[in-house]
Design a protein around this motif. Structure first.
Motif, short mmCIF file in Angstrom:
data_model
loop_
_atom_site.label_atom_id
_atom_site.label_comp_id
_atom_site.label_asym_id
_atom_site.label_seq_id
_atom_site.Cartn_x
_atom_site.Cartn_y
_atom_site.Cartn_z
N MET A 48 0.83 -1.19 0.00
CA MET A 48 0.00 0.00 0.00
C MET A 48 0.88 1.25 0.00
SD MET A 48 -3.29 -0.55 0.00
CE MET A 48 -4.43 -1.90 0.26
N THR A 49 0.46 2.24 -0.75
CA THR A 49 1.13 3.53 -0.77
C THR A 49 0.16 4.61 -0.35
OG1 THR A 49 2.52 2.79 -2.62
CG2 THR A 49 2.43 5.17 -2.19
N GLU A 50 0.58 5.48 0.56
CA GLU A 50 -0.31 6.55 1.03
C GLU A 50 -0.27 7.73 0.07
OE1 GLU A 50 -0.11 9.72 4.59
OE2 GLU A 50 -0.26 7.62 5.27
N HIS A 51 -1.45 8.28 -0.19
CA HIS A 51 -1.56 9.47 -1.03
C HIS A 51 -2.44 10.48 -0.32
CE1 HIS A 51 0.16 7.62 -4.73
NE2 HIS A 51 -0.37 6.51 -4.22
N VAL A 52 -2.08 11.74 -0.41
CA VAL A 52 -2.89 12.84 0.12
C VAL A 52 -3.37 13.67 -1.06
CG1 VAL A 52 -2.96 14.85 1.63
CG2 VAL A 52 -1.57 12.86 2.27
N VAL A 53 -4.69 13.77 -1.19
CA VAL A 53 -5.29 14.48 -2.31
C VAL A 53 -6.11 15.64 -1.76
CG1 VAL A 53 -6.79 14.30 -4.33
CG2 VAL A 53 -5.43 12.32 -3.60
N ILE A 54 -5.96 16.82 -2.35
CA ILE A 54 -6.76 17.99 -1.99
C ILE A 54 -7.57 18.39 -3.21
CG2 ILE A 54 -6.74 20.37 -1.18
CD1 ILE A 54 -4.13 19.78 0.26
N LEU A 55 -8.88 18.30 -3.08
CA LEU A 55 -9.78 18.56 -4.20
C LEU A 55 -10.32 19.99 -4.09
CD1 LEU A 55 -11.69 15.17 -4.08
CD2 LEU A 55 -9.80 15.79 -5.58
N ASP A 56 -9.45 20.96 -4.32
CA ASP A 56 -9.81 22.36 -4.10
C ASP A 56 -9.82 23.17 -5.39
OD1 ASP A 56 -7.11 22.28 -4.59
OD2 ASP A 56 -6.54 23.56 -2.89
N SER A 57 -10.03 22.49 -6.52
CA SER A 57 -9.99 23.22 -7.79
C SER A 57 -11.22 24.14 -7.89
CB SER A 57 -9.98 22.26 -8.96
OG SER A 57 -11.24 21.64 -9.12
N PRO A 58 -11.09 25.27 -8.58
CA PRO A 58 -12.25 26.16 -8.76
C PRO A 58 -13.41 25.46 -9.48
CG PRO A 58 -10.20 27.29 -9.35
CD PRO A 58 -9.86 25.84 -9.13
N GLU A 59 -13.10 24.53 -10.37
CA GLU A 59 -14.15 23.83 -11.12
C GLU A 59 -15.00 22.97 -10.18
OE1 GLU A 59 -10.91 25.05 -13.70
OE2 GLU A 59 -10.94 23.78 -11.91
N LEU A 60 -14.35 22.22 -9.27
CA LEU A 60 -15.10 21.39 -8.34
C LEU A 60 -15.86 22.24 -7.32
CD1 LEU A 60 -12.82 18.32 -7.49
CD2 LEU A 60 -14.98 18.35 -8.72
N ALA A 61 -15.25 23.32 -6.88
CA ALA A 61 -15.94 24.21 -5.94
C ALA A 61 -17.20 24.78 -6.58
CB ALA A 61 -15.01 25.33 -5.50
N ALA A 62 -17.12 25.15 -7.84
CA ALA A 62 -18.28 25.69 -8.54
C ALA A 62 -19.35 24.62 -8.72
CB ALA A 62 -17.86 26.26 -9.88
N ALA A 63 -18.94 23.38 -9.01
CA ALA A 63 -19.89 22.29 -9.18
C ALA A 63 -20.62 22.00 -7.88
CB ALA A 63 -19.18 21.05 -9.69
N ARG A 64 -19.89 21.96 -6.76
CA ARG A 64 -20.52 21.77 -5.44
C ARG A 64 -21.56 22.85 -5.17
NH1 ARG A 64 -15.27 21.21 -3.52
NH2 ARG A 64 -14.69 19.01 -3.32
N SER A 65 -21.17 24.08 -5.44
CA SER A 65 -22.05 25.19 -5.16
C SER A 65 -23.32 25.12 -6.00
CB SER A 65 -21.32 26.51 -5.42
OG SER A 65 -22.13 27.62 -5.09
N ARG A 66 -23.19 24.71 -7.25
CA ARG A 66 -24.38 24.61 -8.11
C ARG A 66 -25.37 23.58 -7.55
NH1 ARG A 66 -20.59 25.10 -12.37
NH2 ARG A 66 -20.46 22.81 -12.54
N VAL A 67 -24.85 22.47 -7.02
CA VAL A 67 -25.72 21.41 -6.52
C VAL A 67 -26.27 21.73 -5.14
CG1 VAL A 67 -25.75 19.00 -5.74
CG2 VAL A 67 -24.70 19.60 -7.93
N LEU A 68 -25.45 22.30 -4.26
CA LEU A 68 -25.78 22.41 -2.84
C LEU A 68 -26.24 23.79 -2.39
CD1 LEU A 68 -22.83 20.26 -1.44
CD2 LEU A 68 -25.22 19.57 -1.67
N ALA A 69 -26.14 24.79 -3.24
CA ALA A 69 -26.61 26.11 -2.86
C ALA A 69 -28.14 26.12 -2.77
CB ALA A 69 -26.14 27.15 -3.87
N PRO A 70 -28.71 26.98 -1.92
CA PRO A 70 -30.17 27.01 -1.80
C PRO A 70 -30.81 27.65 -3.03
CG PRO A 70 -29.20 28.76 -0.48
CD PRO A 70 -28.06 27.94 -1.02
N GLY A 71 -32.09 27.38 -3.21
CA GLY A 71 -32.84 28.04 -4.26
C GLY A 71 -33.32 27.12 -5.36
#
Length: 293
Positions: A1-24
């Motif tokens: 096993m090899t350990e990997h640390v991934v940070i999913l902080d791209s502007p594209e993913l942040a925008a996609a989250r916001s589109r799905v989870l924002a109110p309205g």
């Protein structure tokens, strides 16, 4: 096993989250909930949840705690809610009361009760498979004042898997949470089952099988998060008092949209149910430290 640390902080993913989870935005539900009796509820809920990942029926009124618990026991073993952070919100040891009364918070234990969004996840994704619930059973005591606030969203695994490149899906079967034995994706009865929680901008620590490169790890996890956050694959539960909802944790992700107010007025009750094939420990041996993971 090899350990990997991934940070999913791209502007594209942040925008996609916001589109799905924002109110309205109001999401549809797969079918119009039919009125039924408590005695017939599971006969209607289980087949529909197996097909769509989620199903709902309408009762004349919410069930009393003992009735709700009995219904859950017909499916399997309701999990005791022993986490110190939620103990004051529990009825009869196993019924969690979900009431929005807390400001937006990074504390994962308090997020089910907070005004902020609840990131998309499968329930108890980091725990061993024998401790992951098969079903989540909900009932609504009071609905939110605004139907666009705090929507419980559901995203079927099948639709997510269909959006993934086969190579990324294969990589996901070779990745695990740090120290876990089960992969992020596996095949059961010919269908892809995910054990995954969107980490948001926080680091995701994974173990990878030998031969899996850091580039493949990042590509696969990024693709999974992108596949989850497509508004056309999302449905939302139309909460009303007396609505009874069954979510199949082997068929769908779930989450919750952000609320426009700290006090939505919504009150749900939830049971996490492990099926009899994978019995859950008793409260004396189950020392949970997290309420939703």
């Amino acid at each position: 096993m090899t350990e990997h640390v991934v940070i999913l902080d791209s502007p594209e993913l942040a925008a996609a989250r916001s589109r799905v989870l924002a109110p309205g935005h109001r999401y549809p539900f797969p079918s119009v909930p039919r009125r039924t009796s408590p005695a017939q509820a599971l006969a209607e809920l289980v087949p529909a949840a197996s097909a769509d990942g989620v199903a709902a029926v309408r009762l004349d009124s919410p069930l009393r705690p003992e009735e709700f618990l009995t219904l859950g026991e017909a499916l399997g073993d309701p999990v005791f809610e022993t986490a110190p952070a939620v103990r004051q919100r529990v009825t009869a040891g196993r019924i969690l009361n979900l009431v929005t009364d807390t400001p937006d918070t990074p504390d994962i234990d308090q997020q089910p009760f907070a005004a902020g969004w609840l990131l998309v996840h499968s329930e108890s994704s980091a725990r061993p498979l024998t401790r992951q619930p098969r079903y989540l059973l909900f009932q609504c005591l009071f609905a939110a004042a605004s139907p666009a606030d705090a929507q419980t969203i559901v995203i079927p695994f099948d639709r997510v898997a269909d959006r993934l490149d086969p190579a990324d899906l294969t990589t996901l079967t070779r990745l695990r949470y740090r120290g876990a034995r089960h992969p992020l994706a596996r095949v059961e009865e010919g269908r892809t089952v995910f054990s995954f929680r969107d980490p948001g901008p926080h680091p995701l620590v994974l173990d990878a099988d030998p031969g899996v490169t850091a580039q493949e790890v990042r590509a696969a996890v990024t693709a999974l998060c992108a596949a989850v956050h497509h508004t056309e694959t999302v449905s939302a539960v139309p909460w009303q008092p007396g609505l009874l909802v069954l979510l199949d944790n082997h068929r769908a992700f779930h989450g919750r949209t952000r609320s426009s107010t700290q006090a939505t007025g919504r009150h749900l009750q939830r049971l996490r149910i492990v099926t009899h094939a994978n019995r859950h420990p008793t409260p004396q041996t189950d020392r949970e430290t997290r309420s939703i993971r």
